[in-house]
Scaffold this motif. Structure first.
Motif, PDB file in Angstrom:
ATOM      1  N   ILE A  55       0.829  -1.205   0.000  1.00 57.33           N
ATOM      2  CA  ILE A  55       0.000   0.000   0.000  1.00 57.33           C
ATOM      3  C   ILE A  55       0.867   1.261   0.000  1.00 57.33           C
ATOM      4  CG2 ILE A  55      -1.718   1.336   1.269  1.00 57.33           C
ATOM      5  CD1 ILE A  55      -2.944  -1.097  -0.047  1.00 57.33           C
ATOM      6  N   THR A  56       1.885   1.307   0.836  1.00 54.16           N
ATOM      7  CA  THR A  56       2.740   2.495   0.853  1.00 54.16           C
ATOM      8  C   THR A  56       3.565   2.602  -0.428  1.00 54.16           C
ATOM      9  OG1 THR A  56       4.474   1.360   2.110  1.00 54.16           O
ATOM     10  CG2 THR A  56       2.866   2.669   3.364  1.00 54.16           C
ATOM     11  N   GLY A  57       3.831   1.473  -1.051  1.00 50.18           N
ATOM     12  CA  GLY A  57       4.576   1.466  -2.308  1.00 50.18           C
ATOM     13  C   GLY A  57       3.834   2.136  -3.452  1.00 50.18           C
ATOM     14  N   ILE A  58       2.515   2.145  -3.386  1.00 51.14           N
ATOM     15  CA  ILE A  58       1.737   2.812  -4.437  1.00 51.14           C
ATOM     16  C   ILE A  58       2.120   4.290  -4.485  1.00 51.14           C
ATOM     17  CG2 ILE A  58      -0.593   3.533  -5.120  1.00 51.14           C
ATOM     18  CD1 ILE A  58      -1.564   0.804  -3.962  1.00 51.14           C
ATOM     19  N   TRP A  59       2.128   4.937  -3.335  1.00 48.21           N
ATOM     20  CA  TRP A  59       2.519   6.345  -3.291  1.00 48.21           C
ATOM     21  C   TRP A  59       3.984   6.521  -3.670  1.00 48.21           C
ATOM     22  CZ3 TRP A  59       1.369  11.024  -4.001  1.00 48.21           C
ATOM     23  CH2 TRP A  59       2.098  12.079  -3.448  1.00 48.21           C
ATOM     24  N   GLU A  60       4.832   5.630  -3.190  1.00 49.16           N
ATOM     25  CA  GLU A  60       6.255   5.736  -3.500  1.00 49.16           C
ATOM     26  C   GLU A  60       6.501   5.694  -5.012  1.00 49.16           C
ATOM     27  OE1 GLU A  60       8.709   6.450  -1.352  1.00 49.16           O
ATOM     28  OE2 GLU A  60       7.130   6.592   0.153  1.00 49.16           O
ATOM     29  N   HIS A  61       5.757   4.867  -5.714  1.00 50.02           N
ATOM     30  CA  HIS A  61       5.937   4.749  -7.159  1.00 50.02           C
ATOM     31  C   HIS A  61       5.291   5.893  -7.934  1.00 50.02           C
ATOM     32  CE1 HIS A  61       7.267   0.649  -6.358  1.00 50.02           C
ATOM     33  NE2 HIS A  61       7.817   0.714  -7.553  1.00 50.02           N
ATOM     34  N   LEU A  62       4.195   6.426  -7.419  1.00 48.97           N
ATOM     35  CA  LEU A  62       3.462   7.442  -8.171  1.00 48.97           C
ATOM     36  C   LEU A  62       3.737   8.870  -7.724  1.00 48.97           C
ATOM     37  CD1 LEU A  62       0.012   5.666  -8.530  1.00 48.97           C
ATOM     38  CD2 LEU A  62       1.817   5.896 -10.245  1.00 48.97           C
ATOM     39  N   ARG A  63       4.463   9.038  -6.626  1.00 49.67           N
ATOM     40  CA  ARG A  63       4.753  10.381  -6.118  1.00 49.67           C
ATOM     41  C   ARG A  63       5.423  11.213  -7.213  1.00 49.67           C
ATOM     42  NH1 ARG A  63       8.054  11.146  -0.688  1.00 49.67           N
ATOM     43  NH2 ARG A  63       7.369   9.003  -0.680  1.00 49.67           N
ATOM     44  N   GLY A  64       4.819  12.347  -7.518  1.00 48.16           N
ATOM     45  CA  GLY A  64       5.373  13.238  -8.522  1.00 48.16           C
ATOM     46  C   GLY A  64       5.122  12.826  -9.957  1.00 48.16           C
ATOM     47  N   ASP A  65       4.457  11.698 -10.168  1.00 50.40           N
ATOM     48  CA  ASP A  65       4.208  11.195 -11.518  1.00 50.40           C
ATOM     49  C   ASP A  65       2.940  11.847 -12.073  1.00 50.40           C
ATOM     50  OD1 ASP A  65       3.703   9.736 -13.845  1.00 50.40           O
ATOM     51  OD2 ASP A  65       4.447   7.875 -12.965  1.00 50.40           O
ATOM     52  N   LEU A  66       3.068  12.511 -13.199  1.00 50.57           N
ATOM     53  CA  LEU A  66       1.924  13.191 -13.802  1.00 50.57           C
ATOM     54  C   LEU A  66       0.841  12.231 -14.273  1.00 50.57           C
ATOM     55  CD1 LEU A  66       3.679  16.065 -15.779  1.00 50.57           C
ATOM     56  CD2 LEU A  66       2.424  16.192 -13.613  1.00 50.57           C
ATOM     57  N   ALA A  67       1.132  10.954 -14.285  1.00 54.10           N
ATOM     58  CA  ALA A  67       0.106   9.972 -14.641  1.00 54.10           C
ATOM     59  C   ALA A  67      -1.088  10.063 -13.697  1.00 54.10           C
ATOM     60  CB  ALA A  67       0.681   8.556 -14.616  1.00 54.10           C
ATOM     61  N   LEU A  68      -0.850  10.472 -12.464  1.00 52.78           N
ATOM     62  CA  LEU A  68      -1.963  10.632 -11.521  1.00 52.78           C
ATOM     63  C   LEU A  68      -2.991  11.636 -12.021  1.00 52.78           C
ATOM     64  CD1 LEU A  68      -0.159  10.558  -8.083  1.00 52.78           C
ATOM     65  CD2 LEU A  68      -1.936   8.993  -8.856  1.00 52.78           C
ATOM     66  N   ILE A  69      -2.552  12.580 -12.824  1.00 54.68           N
ATOM     67  CA  ILE A  69      -3.443  13.597 -13.371  1.00 54.68           C
ATOM     68  C   ILE A  69      -3.849  13.262 -14.800  1.00 54.68           C
ATOM     69  CG2 ILE A  69      -3.609  16.041 -14.031  1.00 54.68           C
ATOM     70  CD1 ILE A  69      -1.578  16.612 -11.786  1.00 54.68           C
ATOM     71  N   ASP A  70      -2.895  12.805 -15.583  1.00 53.68           N
ATOM     72  CA  ASP A  70      -3.107  12.651 -17.025  1.00 53.68           C
ATOM     73  C   ASP A  70      -3.759  11.333 -17.433  1.00 53.68           C
ATOM     74  OD1 ASP A  70      -1.929  15.134 -17.338  1.00 53.68           O
ATOM     75  OD2 ASP A  70       0.066  14.300 -17.734  1.00 53.68           O
ATOM     76  N   ALA A  71      -3.498  10.271 -16.712  1.00 53.34           N
ATOM     77  CA  ALA A  71      -3.998   8.946 -17.115  1.00 53.34           C
ATOM     78  C   ALA A  71      -5.467   8.784 -16.746  1.00 53.34           C
ATOM     79  CB  ALA A  71      -3.170   7.851 -16.444  1.00 53.34           C
ATOM     80  N   GLU A  72      -6.118   7.923 -17.474  1.00 60.19           N
ATOM     81  CA  GLU A  72      -7.499   7.559 -17.140  1.00 60.19           C
ATOM     82  C   GLU A  72      -7.467   6.708 -15.870  1.00 60.19           C
ATOM     83  OE1 GLU A  72     -10.337   8.459 -18.763  1.00 60.19           O
ATOM     84  OE2 GLU A  72      -9.097   9.705 -20.075  1.00 60.19           O
ATOM     85  N   LEU A  73      -8.518   6.810 -15.081  1.00 59.31           N
ATOM     86  CA  LEU A  73      -8.582   6.044 -13.841  1.00 59.31           C
ATOM     87  C   LEU A  73      -8.449   4.549 -14.101  1.00 59.31           C
ATOM     88  CD1 LEU A  73      -8.883   5.954 -10.795  1.00 59.31           C
ATOM     89  CD2 LEU A  73     -11.369   5.961 -11.120  1.00 59.31           C
ATOM     90  N   ASP A  74      -9.073   4.052 -15.173  1.00 64.20           N
ATOM     91  CA  ASP A  74      -8.981   2.619 -15.492  1.00 64.20           C
ATOM     92  C   ASP A  74      -7.528   2.191 -15.718  1.00 64.20           C
ATOM     93  OD1 ASP A  74     -11.698   2.302 -15.251  1.00 64.20           O
ATOM     94  OD2 ASP A  74     -12.089   2.380 -17.413  1.00 64.20           O
TER      95      ASP A  74
END
Length: 92
Positions: A55-74
């Motif tokens: 669970i904590t690794g999800i944030w570690e991998h996505l921190r600062g990654d624009l995919a959180l904004i640009d990618a579709e939720l799916d």
């Protein structure tokens, strides 16, 4: 061992995600959706340390990654599923 933990302990608030140039609310919502999705997919008998790491690794991998904004939720949900599968394989 999932019953010894709570998904609520892993969720983010807007202040937790840092500066996303006005997109903090979206990032927070996305992260929390991904964490809930991961939580549902994790086996109930998985060890607490393994759950915490995944669970904590999800944030570690996505921190600062624009995919959180640009990618579709799916797409992000698919990434979480693959991440969980990979993390479980590595921990075995």
């Amino acid at each position: 061992m999932k019953d010894l933990l709570s998904v609520q302990d892993y969720l983010f608030s807007i202040t937790d995600v840092g500066d996303w140039e006005g997109e903090e609310e979206l990032v927070c919502e996305r992260l929390n959706e991904l964490i809930h999705h991961a939580w549902e997919r994790l086996p109930d008998d998985l060890g607490c340390d393994q759950i915490d790491s995944i669970i904590t690794g999800i944030w570690e991998h996505l921190r600062g990654d624009l995919a959180l904004i640009d990618a579709e939720l799916d797409e992000l949900l698919d990434w979480v599923e693959h991440y969980i599968d990979s993390a479980q394989d590595e921990q075995m």
